[in-house]
Design an enzyme around this catalytic site. Structure first.
Site, PDB file in Angstrom:
ATOM      1  N   GLY A  46       0.800  -1.198   0.031  1.00 44.36           N
ATOM      2  CA  GLY A  46      -0.159   0.098  -0.103  1.00 44.36           C
ATOM      3  C   GLY A  46       0.823   1.318  -0.003  1.00 44.36           C
ATOM      4  N   GLY A  58      -0.493   4.623  -0.968  1.00 43.62           N
ATOM      5  CA  GLY A  58      -1.654   5.192  -0.065  1.00 43.62           C
ATOM      6  C   GLY A  58      -1.372   6.450   0.677  1.00 43.62           C
ATOM      7  CD  GLN A  59      -4.068  10.343   4.448  1.00 47.80           C
ATOM      8  OE1 GLN A  59      -4.692   9.288   5.178  1.00 47.80           O
ATOM      9  NE2 GLN A  59      -4.394  11.532   5.006  1.00 47.80           N
ATOM     10  CG  ASP A  89      -0.518   0.715  -3.974  1.00 43.02           C
ATOM     11  OD1 ASP A  89      -0.299   1.384  -3.193  1.00 43.02           O
ATOM     12  OD2 ASP A  89      -1.610   0.319  -4.546  1.00 43.02           O
ATOM     13  CB  ILE A  90      -3.276  -2.680  -6.474  1.00 39.86           C
ATOM     14  CG1 ILE A  90      -3.771  -3.724  -7.308  1.00 39.86           C
ATOM     15  CG2 ILE A  90      -4.280  -1.615  -6.265  1.00 39.86           C
ATOM     16  CD1 ILE A  90      -5.113  -4.583  -6.794  1.00 39.86           C
ATOM     17  CB  ILE A 123      -2.426  -7.344  -0.545  1.00 41.84           C
ATOM     18  CG1 ILE A 123      -1.865  -7.670   0.745  1.00 41.84           C
ATOM     19  CG2 ILE A 123      -3.933  -7.489  -0.306  1.00 41.84           C
ATOM     20  CD1 ILE A 123      -0.195  -7.886   0.813  1.00 41.84           C
ATOM     21  CE1 TYR A 144      -9.390   0.636   7.633  1.00 38.55           C
ATOM     22  CE2 TYR A 144     -10.424   1.850   9.009  1.00 38.55           C
ATOM     23  CZ  TYR A 144      -9.398   1.543   8.467  1.00 38.55           C
ATOM     24  OH  TYR A 144      -8.173   2.227   8.600  1.00 38.55           O
ATOM     25  CE  LYS A 160      -6.791  -1.826   8.833  1.00 33.07           C
ATOM     26  NZ  LYS A 160      -5.301  -1.818   8.467  1.00 33.07           N
ATOM     27  CB  ILE A 182      -3.360  10.119   8.950  1.00 37.69           C
ATOM     28  CG1 ILE A 182      -3.332   9.038   9.864  1.00 37.69           C
ATOM     29  CG2 ILE A 182      -2.173  10.778   8.911  1.00 37.69           C
ATOM     30  CD1 ILE A 182      -2.842   9.338  11.275  1.00 37.69           C
TER      31      ILE A 182
HETATM   32  N1  SER Z   1      -9.040   7.578   8.477  1.00 43.68           N
HETATM   33  C1  SER Z   1      -9.699   6.177   8.575  1.00 43.68           C
HETATM   34  C2  SER Z   1     -10.875   6.208   7.905  1.00 43.68           C
HETATM   35  O1  SER Z   1     -11.634   7.176   8.065  1.00 43.68           O
HETATM   36  C3  SER Z   1      -9.867   5.694  10.047  1.00 43.68           C
HETATM   37  O2  SER Z   1      -8.979   4.814  10.392  1.00 43.68           O
HETATM   38  O3  SER Z   1     -11.575   5.078   7.325  1.00 43.68           O
END
Ligand code: SER
Length: 319
Positions: free
Chosen positions: A19, A22-23, A45-46, A61, A150, A154, A180
């Protein structure tokens, strides 16, 4: 043992980042390359971006055979496993999200065990919390009843990390990231994405329509602090780490109205309106503030940025 023989015994890190486009992946990969050398960090990454820096390999992945070949071909001995589908996007295809997020992790953990890797990093999230979790100053060990796939993936992933540590001694380390915020990259498909979008909209349109209600308080963190936390956690001697599922991590908490007011201190003509969608319910199931005292105690975690200093730094970079 002399220092030299110690050095010979522990091979130099050869890091795989999944990844990596990703961000967080984009920024973390760059930081790891500054720290360990460009060729010591393989980005995967994909998808490939115009900004993707070599060394890079395409990796879906779910393709375990390809993951195994990459590990062998590049002599990988550490993995930062960032590939995942986030909270909002995950709701469009729950089973695909479960498959990528959970089975992707299981492949990483099991190959890391098989190849006797030095360390693995797994990002968890505030999305593991749910409606049974106390929302204010959420402690390290609390009831988890996540509402998104999600969050389910996790929370389950955390348990598997703990299992691989206890059962096989795999040195796996994990953080429950808040939302983040960074100028370097855009998030995709998360519930906290508004806190990045708002800066781009403030500079470009002087206006932003937020998909959360004005008083929805969520834990957030500046990218610099998220990267610092990750690298600090991965550097600390293993015996300092008391949590092998995932550490609570905090820096600041704010509402859309509060970040808008902070941006208005720099851009007075900026205005915000609210048009909440399904992401409001997701946000409402998460914590408002987090108690990260275990991370502070175990490996001296402390953030550098609050809402005011983050806002100033974001705007300075994006201008
Ligand atoms: N930033 C993530 C989301 O909003 C939370 O882990 O899905």
């Amino acid at each position: 043992m002399t220092n030299q023989s110690k050095h010979i015994m522990k091979p130099e890190p050869k890091i795989l980042v999944t990844g990596a486009n990703g961000q967080i992946g984009r920024v973390l990969t760059e930081e790891l390359r500054i720290k360990y050398g460009t060729n010591a960090v393989l980005a995967t990454d994909i998808t490939k971006l115009s900004v993707t820096v070599e060394p890079f390999e395409f990796l879906d992945i779910l393709n375990v055979q390809r993951l195994r070949e990459i590990i062998i071909d590049h002599g990988i001995n550490q993995i930062y496993h960032l590939a995942a589908i986030l909270s909002a996007n995950g709701e469009w295809n729950p089973l695909k999200t479960w498959n990528i997020n959970l089975n992707g992790l299981l492949s990483v953990l099991d190959l890391a065990r098989e190849f006797n890797m030095q360390k693995v990093f797994f990002p968890s999230t505030i999305a593991v919390f749910g409606t049974t979790t106390p929302r204010i100053n959420t402690a390290q060990d609390v009831p988890l009843l996540p509402s998104t796939v999600y969050g389910i993936s996790k929370a389950t992933g955390e348990l598997w990390c703990n299992y691989y540590f206890k059962r096989y001694g795999l040195d796996v380390r994990s953080l429950r990231y808040p939302g983040i915020i960074g100028w370097q990259s855009l998030p995709a498909g998360g519930t906290t994405d508004y806190a990045v979008e708002i800066f781009h909209a403030a500079l470009k349109d002087k206006q932003y329509t937020c998909f959360l209600k004005e008083d929805t308080r969520l834990p957030m963190m500046y990218m610099d602090d998220a990267i610092k936390a990750t690298i600090d956690l991965m550097e600390v001697p293993s015996e300092h780490i008391s949590i092998r599922y995932s550490y609570n991590l905090a820096a600041m908490s704010f509402t859309p109205a509060e970040i808008a007011a902070e941006i208005q201190n720099h851009i007075p003509e900026f205005s915000i309106s609210y048009d909440p969608d399904f992401r409001q319910d997701i946000a409402a199931s998460w914590s408002e503030t987090i108690d990260d005292s275990v991370a502070r105690k175990d490996w001296n975690w402390a953030p550098n940025y609050d809402l005011a200093s983050m806002t100033k730094d974001m705007l300075d970079h994006l201008k």
